[in-house]
Design a protein around this motif. Structure first.
Motif, mmCIF file in Angstrom:
data_model
loop_
_atom_site.group_PDB
_atom_site.id
_atom_site.type_symbol
_atom_site.label_atom_id
_atom_site.label_comp_id
_atom_site.label_asym_id
_atom_site.label_seq_id
_atom_site.Cartn_x
_atom_site.Cartn_y
_atom_site.Cartn_z
ATOM 1 N N ALA A 35 0.825 -1.202 0.000
ATOM 2 C CA ALA A 35 0.000 0.000 0.000
ATOM 3 C C ALA A 35 0.862 1.256 0.000
ATOM 4 O O ALA A 35 0.611 2.207 -0.748
ATOM 5 N N GLN A 36 1.907 1.248 0.827
ATOM 6 C CA GLN A 36 2.822 2.394 0.858
ATOM 7 C C GLN A 36 3.582 2.530 -0.456
ATOM 8 O O GLN A 36 3.776 3.635 -0.967
ATOM 9 N N ARG A 37 4.006 1.413 -0.998
ATOM 10 C CA ARG A 37 4.737 1.468 -2.268
ATOM 11 C C ARG A 37 3.868 2.066 -3.370
ATOM 12 O O ARG A 37 4.325 2.885 -4.163
ATOM 13 N N SER A 38 2.601 1.663 -3.418
ATOM 14 C CA SER A 38 1.699 2.191 -4.448
ATOM 15 C C SER A 38 1.476 3.686 -4.283
ATOM 16 O O SER A 38 1.459 4.439 -5.268
ATOM 17 N N LEU A 39 1.301 4.132 -3.032
ATOM 18 C CA LEU A 39 1.119 5.563 -2.784
ATOM 19 C C LEU A 39 2.319 6.375 -3.245
ATOM 20 O O LEU A 39 2.185 7.528 -3.666
ATOM 21 N N HIS A 40 3.495 5.770 -3.173
ATOM 22 C CA HIS A 40 4.730 6.480 -3.523
ATOM 23 C C HIS A 40 5.133 6.276 -4.976
ATOM 24 O O HIS A 40 6.202 6.707 -5.383
ATOM 25 N N GLY A 41 4.268 5.661 -5.754
ATOM 26 C CA GLY A 41 4.597 5.420 -7.158
ATOM 27 C C GLY A 41 3.732 6.178 -8.134
ATOM 28 O O GLY A 41 3.753 5.901 -9.335
ATOM 29 N N VAL A 42 2.986 7.184 -7.628
ATOM 30 C CA VAL A 42 2.074 7.905 -8.516
ATOM 31 C C VAL A 42 1.853 9.311 -7.976
ATOM 32 O O VAL A 42 1.876 9.544 -6.767
ATOM 33 N N GLY A 43 1.655 10.255 -8.904
ATOM 34 C CA GLY A 43 1.295 11.619 -8.530
ATOM 35 C C GLY A 43 -0.206 11.807 -8.665
ATOM 36 O O GLY A 43 -0.985 10.879 -8.460
ATOM 37 N N GLU A 44 -0.615 13.020 -9.086
ATOM 38 C CA GLU A 44 -2.041 13.322 -9.133
ATOM 39 C C GLU A 44 -2.657 13.192 -10.526
ATOM 40 O O GLU A 44 -3.860 13.047 -10.642
ATOM 41 N N ALA A 45 -1.873 13.299 -11.575
ATOM 42 C CA ALA A 45 -2.458 13.352 -12.917
ATOM 43 C C ALA A 45 -2.452 11.970 -13.566
ATOM 44 O O ALA A 45 -2.151 10.955 -12.933
ATOM 45 N N PHE A 46 -2.744 11.958 -14.867
ATOM 46 C CA PHE A 46 -2.989 10.709 -15.577
ATOM 47 C C PHE A 46 -1.669 10.065 -16.009
ATOM 48 O O PHE A 46 -1.220 10.217 -17.139
ATOM 49 N N HIS A 47 -1.051 9.353 -15.085
ATOM 50 C CA HIS A 47 0.136 8.551 -15.363
ATOM 51 C C HIS A 47 -0.006 7.244 -14.594
ATOM 52 O O HIS A 47 -0.617 7.209 -13.524
ATOM 53 N N PRO A 48 0.560 6.164 -15.098
ATOM 54 C CA PRO A 48 0.401 4.881 -14.410
ATOM 55 C C PRO A 48 1.137 4.852 -13.077
ATOM 56 O O PRO A 48 2.143 5.534 -12.894
ATOM 57 N N THR A 49 0.608 4.053 -12.155
ATOM 58 C CA THR A 49 1.290 3.828 -10.881
ATOM 59 C C THR A 49 2.478 2.906 -11.120
ATOM 60 O O THR A 49 2.331 1.814 -11.668
ATOM 61 N N MET A 50 3.661 3.364 -10.717
ATOM 62 C CA MET A 50 4.888 2.580 -10.872
ATOM 63 C C MET A 50 5.603 2.587 -9.523
ATOM 64 O O MET A 50 6.401 3.482 -9.224
ATOM 65 N N PRO A 51 5.294 1.612 -8.656
ATOM 66 C CA PRO A 51 5.765 1.659 -7.274
ATOM 67 C C PRO A 51 7.250 1.341 -7.128
ATOM 68 O O PRO A 51 7.813 0.567 -7.910
ATOM 69 N N PRO A 52 7.882 1.932 -6.117
ATOM 70 C CA PRO A 52 9.251 1.545 -5.784
ATOM 71 C C PRO A 52 9.254 0.188 -5.091
ATOM 72 O O PRO A 52 8.196 -0.349 -4.731
ATOM 73 N N ASP A 53 10.448 -0.348 -4.860
ATOM 74 C CA ASP A 53 10.561 -1.615 -4.132
ATOM 75 C C ASP A 53 10.515 -1.400 -2.627
ATOM 76 O O ASP A 53 10.018 -2.254 -1.882
ATOM 77 N N LEU A 54 11.031 -0.256 -2.186
ATOM 78 C CA LEU A 54 11.078 0.082 -0.768
ATOM 79 C C LEU A 54 10.740 1.553 -0.593
ATOM 80 O O LEU A 54 10.979 2.364 -1.491
ATOM 81 N N VAL A 55 10.212 1.897 0.577
ATOM 82 C CA VAL A 55 9.981 3.292 0.949
ATOM 83 C C VAL A 55 10.722 3.563 2.242
ATOM 84 O O VAL A 55 10.571 2.819 3.223
ATOM 85 N N ALA A 56 11.530 4.625 2.236
ATOM 86 C CA ALA A 56 12.304 5.025 3.416
ATOM 87 C C ALA A 56 11.762 6.354 3.927
ATOM 88 O O ALA A 56 11.779 7.360 3.206
#
Length: 470
Positions: A35-56
């Motif tokens: 869930a955290q990775r997904s939140l950190h893999g996308v902004g607000e506009a129309f672009h695909p979610t591309m999550p990182p492997d880790l969040v620090a």
């Protein structure tokens, strides 16, 4: 130089090594929670979610430095993350890696009222800073609409509604503390208001979108809160009349603090979403700052100019609550536009042209949108020639998306033909990488690549952003 898009996702062994190195430092603030990775893999506009492997989740420059050193040792990509309000895919982890969440670095380090400056950590938001400054009679006026972090605003060279008077982040950042790709920490300048000492490294990192270094602390220029502030709304018979009014008032040197445009479609959206009762015509929103006499003089002059261009009577908002409600509606324009078409997502444009070409560019864009038959409100920080189109698209309809992207491409081409820019404030990210070459040419972009190669030879900092694949 290696192609930035040639990177592949880091192997599991590299990620494990990074986790082992950082676990004693960050503990449970280093996570692979999906869930955290997904939140950190996308902004607000129309672009695909591309999550990182880790969040620090970091709290200090030292912790950022530790993350960078661990990732550099094992060739793991790094993406800095603030409030997540990016509109050009700037925070997407195209090649995996570690997202460094800066929101825990939210300390206001010091304020110097006598010098009209302050120092903040990168995770401080503009609203947080202004709440802190208010009792001292000071303000940080750069207002991109979203409650963005100061670090993110510096990284994207943000501006917004007040740029016509106070400039952009480029004009209001005095110095930076930056963690470089090799783990070194530098400060780019002192507190002096001007300097001729060497290269202007502050301006190099402002607008670099996290590709050259990670900004951890920022020195900012502050301003005194004006004695008098008044806002006004004026509806116009035509879109051209509204934009021509702006051109005239700027050419006359009227020191207006804000002048925002909404076309009739956007006004209708704001009325529905924010429960305003504005006349559904092309509309300008003004704000005047200064002494009581100065504000009155500015308002009278602008009122006369507006009348000459088909503008109606001014609707005034002089009380703080009234002004706050007005600008709250303007800041919610994105969500209001999205609500016009249930289930829609927005492709957001962001061009800026010389003021003398503003009316021509907006009118041609309006005609292009009308001919295409799309729902696409126009808004703009027109005081500096910058405007946006919210292209509503059905995310499940490839033809609808293709039509909107074609409209966006034509808008950018139109702005570049007028010696404008493909992005006035949103940045390049991954959404406008080819447009950067269209705007500046291969040779200029190659100079940027050379700087990138010198500071980040492994291409680990926000890879896949700014530069298109060769």
């Amino acid at each position: 130089m290696a192609d930035m898009d040639a990177l592949t996702a880091p192997p599991a062994t590299a990620l494990l090594a990074v986790r082992e190195a950082l676990a004693p430092i960050l503990g449970d603030r280093l996570t692979d929670n999906m869930a955290q990775r997904s939140l950190h893999g996308v902004g607000e506009a129309f672009h695909p979610t591309m999550p990182p492997d880790l969040v620090a989740f970091v709290h200090s420059t030292d912790e950022v430095q530790a993350v960078v050193r661990a990732c550099a040792e094992h060739d793991v990509p790094i993406i800095a993350f603030g409030a997540g309000t990016s509109l050009e895919g700037g925070v997407a982890a195209l090649h995996g890696g570690v997202s460094i969440d800066m929101t825990g670095m939210n300390q206001i380090l010091h304020v110097n009222p006598a010098d009209l400056d302050c120092a903040v950590q990168a995770g401080v938001t503009r609203e947080q800073l202004n709440a802190h400054l208010r009792d001292q009679g000071l303000t940080f006026p750069i207002d991109p609409g979203a409650n963005a972090t100061i670090g993110g605003m510096a990284a994207t060279r943000a501006s917004g509604t007040t740029a016509v008077r106070y400039g952009t982040m480029r004009d209001n950042v005095l110095w930076l503390t930056v963690v470089l790709p090799n783990g070194d920490v530098i400060r780019t300048a002192r507190r002096a208001r001007k300097s001729s000492a060497g290269y202007d490294l502050t301006r190099l990192f402002v607008g670099s979108e996290g590709t050259l270094g990670i900004i951890t602390e920022i020195g900012l220029r502050l301003h005194g809160i004006a004695e008098a502030i008044a806002a006004a709304v004026c509806a116009f018979d035509t879109l051209a009349g509204a934009t021509d009014c702006v051109i005239d008032l700027l050419q006359l040197g009227v020191p207006v603090a804000r002048v925002e445009l909404m076309d009739a479609v956007q006004v209708r959206a704001c009325n529905r979403y924010s429960k305003t009762s504005l006349e559904e015509k092309a509309t300008l929103l003004f704000e005047f700052h200064g002494s009581e006499a100065g504000v009155r003089e500015q308002a009278e002059l602008v009122g006369a100019l507006a009348s000459g261009h088909g503008g109606g009577a001014f609707r005034w908002a002089t009380q703080q609550e009234e002004r706050r409600a007005l600008w709250h509606a303007r800041h919610n324009a994105y969500h209001a536009a999205q609500a016009l078409q249930p289930g829609a997502q927005l492709i957001v444009t962001d061009v800026c042209v010389p003021i003398s070409r503003l009316s021509e560019c907006i009118t041609a864009t309006h005609d292009d949108l009308a001919a295409a038959g799309v729902t696409a409100p126009i808004v703009g920080h027109v005081g500096d020639g910058n405007f946006h189109v919210f292209l509503c698209v059905d995310p499940t309809d490839p033809a609808d998306i293709a039509r909107a992207r074609a409209l966006n491409d034509r808008l950018v081409d139109r702005a570049l033909a007028m010696d404008g820019t493909c992005t006035g404030e949103h940045g390049i990210g991954m959404g406008k990488r080819t447009k950067l070459i269209d705007e500046l040419g291969d040779t200029t972009v190659e100079v940027m690549r050379t700087i990138k190669q010198a500071l980040d030879p492994k291409g680990l900092f926000n890879p896949g952003k700014l530069f298109a694949s060769r």
